[in-house]
Design an enzyme around this catalytic site. Structure first.
Site, mmCIF file in Angstrom:
data_model
loop_
_atom_site.group_PDB
_atom_site.id
_atom_site.type_symbol
_atom_site.label_atom_id
_atom_site.label_comp_id
_atom_site.label_asym_id
_atom_site.label_seq_id
_atom_site.Cartn_x
_atom_site.Cartn_y
_atom_site.Cartn_z
ATOM 1 C CG HIS A 166 10.585 9.791 7.280
ATOM 2 N ND1 HIS A 166 10.006 8.616 6.920
ATOM 3 C CD2 HIS A 166 9.610 10.729 7.213
ATOM 4 C CE1 HIS A 166 8.727 8.822 6.638
ATOM 5 N NE2 HIS A 166 8.453 10.104 6.806
ATOM 6 C CG ASP A 198 4.851 1.631 4.024
ATOM 7 O OD1 ASP A 198 6.046 1.766 3.713
ATOM 8 O OD2 ASP A 198 3.983 2.477 3.747
ATOM 9 N NE ARG A 255 20.309 -1.288 -14.340
ATOM 10 C CZ ARG A 255 20.591 -2.575 -14.146
ATOM 11 N NH1 ARG A 255 20.566 -3.063 -12.923
ATOM 12 N NH2 ARG A 255 20.889 -3.362 -15.143
ATOM 13 C CE LYS A 280 0.482 4.293 1.966
ATOM 14 N NZ LYS A 280 1.439 5.391 2.099
ATOM 15 C CG HIS A 305 7.142 5.477 10.126
ATOM 16 N ND1 HIS A 305 8.503 5.674 10.057
ATOM 17 C CD2 HIS A 305 6.714 5.418 8.832
ATOM 18 C CE1 HIS A 305 8.867 5.734 8.776
ATOM 19 N NE2 HIS A 305 7.811 5.574 8.022
ATOM 20 C CD GLU A 364 0.595 7.895 4.606
ATOM 21 O OE1 GLU A 364 1.266 8.560 3.808
ATOM 22 O OE2 GLU A 364 0.717 6.670 4.736
HETATM 23 C C1 BG6 Z 1 7.003 6.124 4.519
HETATM 24 C C2 BG6 Z 1 6.063 5.098 3.948
HETATM 25 O O1 BG6 Z 1 7.952 5.511 5.342
HETATM 26 O O2 BG6 Z 1 6.265 7.071 5.272
HETATM 27 C C3 BG6 Z 1 4.990 5.757 3.096
HETATM 28 O O3 BG6 Z 1 6.791 4.179 3.157
HETATM 29 C C4 BG6 Z 1 4.294 6.838 3.883
HETATM 30 O O4 BG6 Z 1 4.048 4.811 2.645
HETATM 31 C C5 BG6 Z 1 5.309 7.781 4.512
HETATM 32 O O5 BG6 Z 1 3.448 7.556 3.006
HETATM 33 C C6 BG6 Z 1 4.628 8.754 5.438
HETATM 34 O O6 BG6 Z 1 5.556 9.724 5.792
HETATM 35 P P1 BG6 Z 1 5.085 11.189 6.163
HETATM 36 O O7 BG6 Z 1 6.336 11.869 6.600
HETATM 37 O O8 BG6 Z 1 4.475 11.771 4.919
HETATM 38 O O9 BG6 Z 1 4.084 11.029 7.251
#
Ligand code: BG6
Length: 488
Positions: A172, A229, A43, A334, A234, A210
């Site tokens: 990812h 999340d 934007r 977390k 994942h 994490e």
């Molecule tokens: C993301 C989440 O998809 O994955 C985050 O939204 C998380 O909250 C992250 O921290 C963790 O990814 P990685 O690759 O650091 O383990």
């Protein structure tokens, strides 16, 4: 093969933290096809040069080894352009189409790194200006909706304008080298396959821990929580990789068909299993790496009385012939004791003991996903204490392990997750992307958990930052006679 990559959310957090560094690495490695353009959309009122300067400032924060020299950045920057857009304004898509139509790149990638609430509008608008062409590929970032209904609505909007084969839903984790090694371990080696079943495996534990808190994403996270999340995507993708049948080949649909079967076989929730087998937690103030850290409710952007979970541990089963009765424990959170993603496969004990072995010692395969990428095979062997052993009537065994560190073996400079996934999109390889039916099935499965929490006034259990989550998580697994791998 030329490409145009349009990055919606081009000044956003994901572009800043992950996508631009990944694109630069691909550029540096010479893997980005020649003749590409990267068009950041946002934007702000930025010239191409101002956008390039903004992206360049990003590299002050990456590891030295991944930082471009001024000359390298200048060459990379020649690919970068900026398009100012208000995504709710149809006229702005006409301008985008005009910018793209100055040439006909072979591949047109539309990367939606924006709030999911915008996905439907963007899809409709790119179709309205004729950008949904056979050469178009659409990349969708998670979260794709917040429940089954919203996920379906997004998928329906996408399918109205593009074919499923043009849609790249990112998880990812699938791009991580360690996760690809998991597929290699299972389907490139014959060794474990005969053992990979209920007769030999007692339980499987998947942990994605994490140590970070919610960083600057407090407001987003507070409306999302750990289940949406991390678990819906994942953790379930890891579960699929561990539990799936060998696919007939390595093509995208063969792999995705098998993952889908796992998701469909997950044991249905009952009121009892929801109450006993799902634990949610929320971190309170604590200590990490010797430093005091605030509780979740004191993080910026988080509601003071929030019931959002920052930790989930659950027990499930895959109801099929291979896995019936084997517990799969999933855990993520977390502000846990460390950054550690691993899968632990605990094999059954020997059927008859002729040696003394330490209590609870079993063969165990530990698949380290991060920060270490490697495999450990835990065995029992006759240890150094041979004199006493020699005199004893029953010999004692000690735990030992074979340890394979892929970072040492292959070097840490392997292609990162986003770099791999971006290159796959440009090349049109769908293997590491999630199909709509997989995603819907995952949402269907987490739905009853969300409903149960919604109706439960108790809220998440507190746990101190720097711990391994609420004690109820250990109690859950102890009910089956097992323990989390760091506890035993
Ligand atoms: C993301 C989440 O998809 O994955 C985050 O939204 C998380 O909250 C992250 O921290 C963790 O990814 P990685 O690759 O650091 O383990």
């Amino acid at each position: 093969m030329s490409f145009d990559l349009v990055l919606f959310g081009g000044t956003g957090d994901l572009a800043w933290r992950k996508l631009m560094p990944a694109l630069f690495q691909a550029f540096r490695h010479g893997s980005l096809p020649e003749g590409g353009r990267i068009l950041g959309v946002g934007r702000d009122d930025l010239s191409d040069d101002a956008y390039r300067a903004l992206i360049q400032s990003r590299f002050d924060h990456v590891d030295l080894a991944k930082r471009p020299s001024p000359d390298e950045f200048a060459r990379f920057a020649a690919l970068l352009h900026f398009v100012r857009m208000d995504l709710s304004q149809p006229a702005d898509y006409t301008r985008l189409a005009a910018a793209l139509n100055t040439r006909q790149a072979d591949t047109l990638v539309m990367y939606l790194a924006t709030a999911p609430a915008l996905f439907t509008t963007v899809c409709e608008q790119i179709a309205a200006v004729g950008l949904n062409q056979p050469r178009t590929r659409l990349v969708l970032e998670k979260p794709l909706g917040h429940d089954l209904a919203s996920n379906r609505a997004i998928n329906a909007a996408v399918c109205r304008v593009l074919d499923e084969r043009q849609v790249f839903r990112i998880d990812h984790y699938l791009g991580k080298p360690s996760v690809q090694n998991l597929f290699a371990l299972r389907f490139g080696n014959a060794l474990f396959e005969p053992l990979w079943r209920r007769e030999h495996i007692a339980n499987i534990q998947i942990t994605i821990a994490e140590d970070l808190g919610v960083e600057k994403r407090g407001a987003f996270y507070d409306s999302t929580g750990a289940l949406r999340d991390m678990v819906q995507n994942h953790a379930l993708q890891l579960l699929c990789a561990i539990g799936m049948e060998p696919p007939i080949n390595a093509h995208a649909d063969a792999i995705r068909d098998e993952k889908l079967k796992v998701l469909r076989s997950l044991k249905a929730w009952t009121p009892q299993s929801l109450a006993q087998d799902v634990i949610r937690g929320q971190y309170t103030a604590g200590t990490l790496g010797g430093a005091a850290v605030p509780g979740y409710r004191d993080e910026p952007g988080v509601q003071p009385q929030t019931a959002t979970e920052t930790f989930v541990a659950l027990r499930t089963e895959i109801a099929n012939w291979r896995w019936a009765g084997v517990p799969f424990y999933l855990r993520t959170g977390k502000r846990l004791a460390g950054r550690d993603a691993r899968i632990v496969v605990n094999f059954r004990a020997t059927p008859h003991a002729i040696f003394n072995a330490p209590n609870g010692a079993v063969n165990r395969l530990v698949i380290h996903l991060q920060p270490k990428d490697g495999l450990e095979l835990h065995l029992l062997a006759q240890g150094a204490d041979t004199r006493r052993n020699h005199q004893a009537r029953v010999q004692s065994l000690s735990p030992v392990q074979l340890d394979l560190d892929f970072d040492t073996r292959f070097g840490v400079e392997r292609v990162g997750a986003y770099e791999r996934l971006l290159l796959d999109v440009i090349d049109g390889r769908l293997n590491l992307f999630v199909r709509s039916d997989e995603q819907e099935e995952a949402w269907r499965w987490v739905g009853p958990i969300l409903d149960a929490w919604h109706a439960d006034p108790n809220g998440p259990r507190p746990y101190a930052a720097g711990s391994w989550g609420p004690s109820a998580s250990s109690a859950m697994i102890a009910r089956d006679g097992y323990c989390w791998s760091e506890e035993c």
